[in-house]
Design a protein around this motif. Structure first.
Motif, PDB file in Angstrom:
ATOM      1  N   VAL A   1       0.836  -1.190   0.000  1.00 20.42           N
ATOM      2  CA  VAL A   1       0.000   0.000   0.000  1.00 20.42           C
ATOM      3  C   VAL A   1       0.872   1.242   0.000  1.00 20.42           C
ATOM      4  CG1 VAL A   1      -1.967  -1.067   1.158  1.00 20.42           C
ATOM      5  CG2 VAL A   1      -0.182   0.013   2.520  1.00 20.42           C
ATOM      6  N   GLN A   2       0.297   2.362  -0.372  1.00 21.02           N
ATOM      7  CA  GLN A   2       1.003   3.640  -0.318  1.00 21.02           C
ATOM      8  C   GLN A   2       0.947   4.208   1.098  1.00 21.02           C
ATOM      9  OE1 GLN A   2      -0.759   6.149  -3.337  1.00 21.02           O
ATOM     10  NE2 GLN A   2       0.512   5.247  -4.943  1.00 21.02           N
ATOM     11  N   PRO A   3       1.902   5.050   1.439  1.00 17.49           N
ATOM     12  CA  PRO A   3       1.830   5.718   2.747  1.00 17.49           C
ATOM     13  C   PRO A   3       0.481   6.397   2.937  1.00 17.49           C
ATOM     14  CG  PRO A   3       3.949   6.116   1.721  1.00 17.49           C
ATOM     15  CD  PRO A   3       3.116   5.421   0.681  1.00 17.49           C
ATOM     16  N   GLY A   4      -0.055   6.242   4.152  1.00 19.47           N
ATOM     17  CA  GLY A   4      -1.380   6.772   4.447  1.00 19.47           C
ATOM     18  C   GLY A   4      -2.501   5.793   4.192  1.00 19.47           C
TER      19      GLY A   4
ATOM     20  N   GLU B   1       4.025   1.914  21.219  1.00 20.87           N
ATOM     21  CA  GLU B   1       3.950   3.360  20.989  1.00 20.87           C
ATOM     22  C   GLU B   1       4.005   3.698  19.498  1.00 20.87           C
ATOM     23  OE1 GLU B   1       2.964   4.523  24.576  1.00 20.87           O
ATOM     24  OE2 GLU B   1       3.383   5.963  22.974  1.00 20.87           O
ATOM     25  N   SER B   2       4.688   2.868  18.744  1.00 22.36           N
ATOM     26  CA  SER B   2       4.879   3.156  17.323  1.00 22.36           C
ATOM     27  C   SER B   2       3.593   3.035  16.507  1.00 22.36           C
ATOM     28  CB  SER B   2       5.959   2.239  16.741  1.00 22.36           C
ATOM     29  OG  SER B   2       5.575   0.883  16.873  1.00 22.36           O
ATOM     30  N   VAL B   3       2.586   2.333  17.046  1.00 23.92           N
ATOM     31  CA  VAL B   3       1.347   2.128  16.280  1.00 23.92           C
ATOM     32  C   VAL B   3       0.116   2.661  16.984  1.00 23.92           C
ATOM     33  CG1 VAL B   3       2.363   0.051  15.266  1.00 23.92           C
ATOM     34  CG2 VAL B   3       0.745  -0.176  17.171  1.00 23.92           C
ATOM     35  N   LYS B   4       0.284   3.108  18.210  1.00 28.11           N
ATOM     36  CA  LYS B   4      -0.860   3.565  19.002  1.00 28.11           C
ATOM     37  C   LYS B   4      -1.596   4.688  18.260  1.00 28.11           C
ATOM     38  CE  LYS B   4      -0.114   3.373  23.349  1.00 28.11           C
ATOM     39  NZ  LYS B   4       0.377   3.652  24.712  1.00 28.11           N
ATOM     40  N   GLY B   5      -2.914   4.547  18.199  1.00 29.08           N
ATOM     41  CA  GLY B   5      -3.732   5.529  17.509  1.00 29.08           C
ATOM     42  C   GLY B   5      -3.941   5.244  16.040  1.00 29.08           C
ATOM     43  N   ARG B   6      -3.173   4.318  15.480  1.00 29.24           N
ATOM     44  CA  ARG B   6      -3.286   3.990  14.055  1.00 29.24           C
ATOM     45  C   ARG B   6      -3.786   2.564  13.830  1.00 29.24           C
ATOM     46  NH1 ARG B   6       1.183   3.734  11.088  1.00 29.24           N
ATOM     47  NH2 ARG B   6       2.587   3.261  12.821  1.00 29.24           N
ATOM     48  N   PHE B   7      -3.417   1.653  14.721  1.00 31.25           N
ATOM     49  CA  PHE B   7      -3.779   0.242  14.589  1.00 31.25           C
ATOM     50  C   PHE B   7      -4.833  -0.114  15.633  1.00 31.25           C
ATOM     51  CE2 PHE B   7       0.500  -1.504  12.747  1.00 31.25           C
ATOM     52  CZ  PHE B   7       0.465  -0.545  11.757  1.00 31.25           C
TER      53      PHE B   7
ATOM     54  N   LEU C   1      -6.295  -7.278  12.768  1.00 28.61           N
ATOM     55  CA  LEU C   1      -5.526  -6.066  13.011  1.00 28.61           C
ATOM     56  C   LEU C   1      -5.887  -5.065  11.927  1.00 28.61           C
ATOM     57  CD1 LEU C   1      -3.359  -4.755  14.851  1.00 28.61           C
ATOM     58  CD2 LEU C   1      -1.675  -5.398  13.099  1.00 28.61           C
ATOM     59  N   GLU C   2      -6.581  -4.016  12.308  1.00 31.32           N
ATOM     60  CA  GLU C   2      -6.909  -2.925  11.404  1.00 31.32           C
ATOM     61  C   GLU C   2      -5.755  -1.933  11.446  1.00 31.32           C
ATOM     62  OE1 GLU C   2     -10.009  -2.884   9.777  1.00 31.32           O
ATOM     63  OE2 GLU C   2      -9.279  -1.192   8.581  1.00 31.32           O
ATOM     64  N   MET C   3      -5.176  -1.664  10.287  1.00 28.94           N
ATOM     65  CA  MET C   3      -3.992  -0.818  10.195  1.00 28.94           C
ATOM     66  C   MET C   3      -4.328   0.392   9.335  1.00 28.94           C
ATOM     67  SD  MET C   3      -1.542  -4.038   9.235  1.00 28.94           S
ATOM     68  CE  MET C   3       0.020  -3.231   9.469  1.00 28.94           C
ATOM     69  N   ASN C   4      -4.281   1.568   9.940  1.00 26.98           N
ATOM     70  CA  ASN C   4      -4.586   2.808   9.229  1.00 26.98           C
ATOM     71  C   ASN C   4      -3.384   3.743   9.234  1.00 26.98           C
ATOM     72  OD1 ASN C   4      -7.384   2.140   8.743  1.00 26.98           O
ATOM     73  ND2 ASN C   4      -7.769   2.592  10.903  1.00 26.98           N
ATOM     74  N   ASP C   5      -3.408   4.713   8.340  1.00 26.02           N
ATOM     75  CA  ASP C   5      -2.329   5.705   8.235  1.00 26.02           C
ATOM     76  C   ASP C   5      -0.963   5.003   8.222  1.00 26.02           C
ATOM     77  OD1 ASP C   5      -1.082   8.475  10.239  1.00 26.02           O
ATOM     78  OD2 ASP C   5      -1.100   8.176   8.070  1.00 26.02           O
ATOM     79  N   LEU C   6      -0.836   4.027   7.361  1.00 25.10           N
ATOM     80  CA  LEU C   6       0.391   3.239   7.312  1.00 25.10           C
ATOM     81  C   LEU C   6       1.579   4.087   6.871  1.00 25.10           C
ATOM     82  CD1 LEU C   6      -1.168  -0.036   5.976  1.00 25.10           C
ATOM     83  CD2 LEU C   6       0.293   0.118   7.985  1.00 25.10           C
ATOM     84  N   LYS C   7       2.730   3.781   7.438  1.00 28.08           N
ATOM     85  CA  LYS C   7       3.969   4.501   7.168  1.00 28.08           C
ATOM     86  C   LYS C   7       5.001   3.522   6.610  1.00 28.08           C
ATOM     87  CE  LYS C   7       3.051   7.290  11.297  1.00 28.08           C
ATOM     88  NZ  LYS C   7       2.581   8.516  10.606  1.00 28.08           N
TER      89      LYS C   7
ATOM     90  N   THR D   1       3.897  -4.177   3.010  1.00 33.47           N
ATOM     91  CA  THR D   1       4.870  -3.264   2.418  1.00 33.47           C
ATOM     92  C   THR D   1       4.201  -1.915   2.181  1.00 33.47           C
ATOM     93  OG1 THR D   1       6.014  -5.095   1.321  1.00 33.47           O
ATOM     94  CG2 THR D   1       6.445  -2.877   0.488  1.00 33.47           C
ATOM     95  N   VAL D   2       4.812  -0.881   2.747  1.00 33.87           N
ATOM     96  CA  VAL D   2       4.280   0.471   2.597  1.00 33.87           C
ATOM     97  C   VAL D   2       5.287   1.284   1.793  1.00 33.87           C
ATOM     98  CG1 VAL D   2       3.344   2.493   3.752  1.00 33.87           C
ATOM     99  CG2 VAL D   2       3.158   0.224   4.829  1.00 33.87           C
ATOM    100  N   SER D   3       4.905   1.635   0.594  1.00 34.02           N
ATOM    101  CA  SER D   3       5.844   2.306  -0.299  1.00 34.02           C
ATOM    102  C   SER D   3       5.080   3.116  -1.332  1.00 34.02           C
ATOM    103  CB  SER D   3       6.738   1.269  -0.988  1.00 34.02           C
ATOM    104  OG  SER D   3       7.575   1.897  -1.932  1.00 34.02           O
ATOM    105  N   SER D   4       5.676   4.238  -1.711  1.00 40.62           N
ATOM    106  CA  SER D   4       5.077   5.039  -2.777  1.00 40.62           C
ATOM    107  C   SER D   4       5.677   4.656  -4.124  1.00 40.62           C
ATOM    108  CB  SER D   4       5.287   6.529  -2.491  1.00 40.62           C
ATOM    109  OG  SER D   4       6.663   6.805  -2.311  1.00 40.62           O
TER     110      SER D   4
END
Length: 119
Positions: free
Chosen positions: A12-15, A62-68, A81-87, A116-119
């Protein structure tokens, strides 16, 4: 035989967002804490998220809090596992594991799914 099988990974793309699933069998799923762990090459496995048997208590790194968001369906023996705003730094293999970060069960985890998170 205890089995855990992850799915839902991809590129996926970042975000972007992904939803991982882990279907389990061979044990009483509703009796156990369950975790999502990523391999974090070079630093050792990172417990990304943990959920208690009833699904009412969770832990996030801490690295995923608020996003996952970790969740479970005990009727389906399935962990999510719901993963949002991926970096890009979220790129890793994600594994489903029985147990928690405090009491891991290294005898019961799946092969993992690549994210994989990449643009």
């Amino acid at each position: 035989e205890v089995q855990l099988v992850e799915s839902g990974g991809g590129m996926v793309q970042p975000g972007g967002s992904l939803r991982l699933s882990c279907v389990t069998s061979g044990f009483t799923f509703s009796n156990y804490d369950m975790s999502w762990v990523r391999r974090a090459p070079g630093t050792g496995p990172e417990w990304v998220a943990v959920i208690n048997p009833g699904g009412h208590s969770t832990y996030y790194s801490e690295s995923v809090k608020g996003r996952f968001t970790i969740s479970r369906d005990n009727a389906k023996n399935t962990l999510y596992l719901e993963m949002n705003d991926l970096k890009p730094e979220d790129t890793d293999v994600y594994l489903c594991m029985r147990g928690s970060n405090l009491h891991p069960d290294f005898s019961a985890w799946g092969p993992g799914t690549q994210v994989t998170v990449s643009s």
